[in-house]
Motif scaffolding. Structure first.
Motif, short mmCIF file in Angstrom:
data_model
loop_
_atom_site.label_atom_id
_atom_site.label_comp_id
_atom_site.label_asym_id
_atom_site.label_seq_id
_atom_site.Cartn_x
_atom_site.Cartn_y
_atom_site.Cartn_z
N MET A 47 77.24 51.91 67.68
CA MET A 47 76.06 52.01 66.83
C MET A 47 75.27 50.71 66.89
SD MET A 47 76.98 53.74 63.25
CE MET A 47 76.83 55.47 63.07
N SER A 48 73.98 50.83 67.06
CA SER A 48 73.17 49.62 67.02
C SER A 48 72.96 49.20 65.57
CB SER A 48 71.82 49.88 67.71
OG SER A 48 71.05 50.75 66.93
N GLU A 49 72.42 48.02 65.39
CA GLU A 49 72.24 47.47 64.04
C GLU A 49 71.28 48.34 63.23
OE1 GLU A 49 73.35 45.17 61.06
OE2 GLU A 49 74.13 44.94 63.08
N LYS A 50 70.27 48.94 63.87
CA LYS A 50 69.31 49.77 63.15
C LYS A 50 69.93 51.10 62.70
CE LYS A 50 65.10 48.52 62.30
NZ LYS A 50 64.70 48.30 60.95
N GLU A 51 70.97 51.56 63.38
CA GLU A 51 71.60 52.83 63.02
C GLU A 51 72.60 52.69 61.89
OE1 GLU A 51 73.19 54.55 66.53
OE2 GLU A 51 71.26 54.70 67.51
N LYS A 52 72.99 51.47 61.54
CA LYS A 52 73.93 51.26 60.45
C LYS A 52 73.15 51.10 59.15
CE LYS A 52 77.55 49.01 63.11
NZ LYS A 52 78.33 47.80 63.25
N LEU A 53 73.57 51.85 58.14
CA LEU A 53 72.89 51.79 56.85
C LEU A 53 73.90 52.07 55.76
CD1 LEU A 53 70.16 51.53 55.37
CD2 LEU A 53 69.92 53.99 55.60
N ARG A 54 73.97 51.18 54.79
CA ARG A 54 74.91 51.33 53.67
C ARG A 54 74.40 52.42 52.72
NH1 ARG A 54 77.73 46.28 51.84
NH2 ARG A 54 77.21 47.06 49.78
N ILE A 55 75.32 53.11 52.06
CA ILE A 55 74.95 54.19 51.15
C ILE A 55 74.15 53.66 49.95
CG2 ILE A 55 77.19 54.13 49.93
CD1 ILE A 55 75.12 57.30 50.53
N ASP A 56 74.48 52.48 49.43
CA ASP A 56 73.72 51.97 48.29
C ASP A 56 72.26 51.68 48.68
OD1 ASP A 56 74.48 49.78 49.84
OD2 ASP A 56 74.66 48.44 48.12
N LYS A 57 72.07 51.13 49.86
CA LYS A 57 70.71 50.86 50.31
C LYS A 57 69.95 52.15 50.59
CE LYS A 57 68.06 48.00 53.46
NZ LYS A 57 68.10 46.98 54.51
N VAL B 184 76.09 55.40 56.27
CA VAL B 184 75.47 56.73 56.17
C VAL B 184 75.15 57.23 57.57
CG1 VAL B 184 73.48 57.98 55.27
CG2 VAL B 184 74.44 56.10 53.98
N SER B 185 75.37 58.53 57.79
CA SER B 185 75.00 59.16 59.06
C SER B 185 74.13 60.38 58.77
CB SER B 185 76.26 59.63 59.80
OG SER B 185 77.11 58.55 60.06
N VAL B 186 73.32 60.75 59.74
CA VAL B 186 72.49 61.94 59.61
C VAL B 186 73.40 63.16 59.48
CG1 VAL B 186 70.72 63.33 60.74
CG2 VAL B 186 70.62 60.86 60.88
N ASN B 187 73.02 64.12 58.66
CA ASN B 187 73.72 65.37 58.35
C ASN B 187 74.90 65.19 57.39
OD1 ASN B 187 72.00 66.97 59.89
ND2 ASN B 187 73.19 66.58 61.74
N ASP B 188 75.12 64.00 56.85
CA ASP B 188 76.13 63.82 55.80
C ASP B 188 75.61 64.47 54.52
OD1 ASP B 188 77.71 62.36 57.48
OD2 ASP B 188 77.38 60.44 56.49
N LYS C 53 71.43 66.19 51.47
CA LYS C 53 71.83 66.14 52.87
C LYS C 53 70.92 65.14 53.56
CE LYS C 53 72.68 69.00 56.88
NZ LYS C 53 72.77 70.36 57.39
N VAL C 54 71.51 64.20 54.27
CA VAL C 54 70.75 63.14 54.94
C VAL C 54 70.07 63.73 56.18
CG1 VAL C 54 70.92 60.89 56.07
CG2 VAL C 54 72.42 61.43 54.15
N THR C 55 68.74 63.60 56.24
CA THR C 55 68.00 64.10 57.40
C THR C 55 67.47 62.96 58.27
OG1 THR C 55 65.97 64.24 56.10
CG2 THR C 55 67.31 66.23 56.27
N GLY C 56 67.50 61.75 57.74
CA GLY C 56 67.05 60.59 58.50
C GLY C 56 67.46 59.32 57.78
N LEU C 57 67.51 58.22 58.50
CA LEU C 57 67.90 56.95 57.91
C LEU C 57 66.66 56.16 57.55
CD1 LEU C 57 70.84 55.96 60.26
CD2 LEU C 57 70.92 57.19 58.10
#
Length: 128
Positions: free
Chosen positions: A1-11, A47-51, A65-69
């Motif tokens: 995963m690149s740095e842009k694809e990683k995203l914390r749930i709180d953020k 967080v990942s898309v479709n979670d 449901k997550v559709t985008g970050l």
């Protein structure tokens, strides 16, 4: 995963505007109000898309449901494009009933404590 694809749930929850501040989102995670597959998650979960998450806020119990970050907080009209609200219908009905009986704690105008004018009149009447 690149740095842009990683995203914390709180953020993420803060950026899609479910919580007013990021620290409130992190507190909700710590208190077990954010769940993934029925298990409470930590604020640092990626967080990942479709979670799908269950999020309990002060106002509502969400199923999203997550559709985008989304990495930054944006306008509400833009933020709603990054998640899908899949809250069950019975939860929405319960919320409507609760809203009808919800008491904000604010007093009605001119009920309760006296206004300044009424206070002055009372003081004059009492001889102070």
């Amino acid at each position: 995963m690149s740095e842009k694809e990683k995203l914390r749930i709180d953020k993420y929850l803060w950026s899609i505007r479910l919580f007013k501040t990021r620290s409130q989102a992190a507190d909700a995670c710590d208190k077990g109000k954010v769940k993934y597959n029925g298990d409470a998650v930590k604020a640092s979960k990626t967080v990942s898309v479709n979670d799908e998450y269950e999020v309990k806020t002060e106002a509502k119990r969400w199923r999203i449901k997550v559709t985008g970050l989304l990495h930054n907080r944006v306008q509400y009209s833009e933020a709603v494009k990054y998640y899908l609200d899949i809250t069950p219908a019975e939860e929405l009905e319960r919320l409507e009933f609760q809203a009808a009986s919800f008491h904000t704690g604010k007093r009605l105008s001119k009920v309760g404590r006296p206004t300044k004018k009424q206070r002055r009149d009372l003081d004059g009447l009492m001889g102070e």
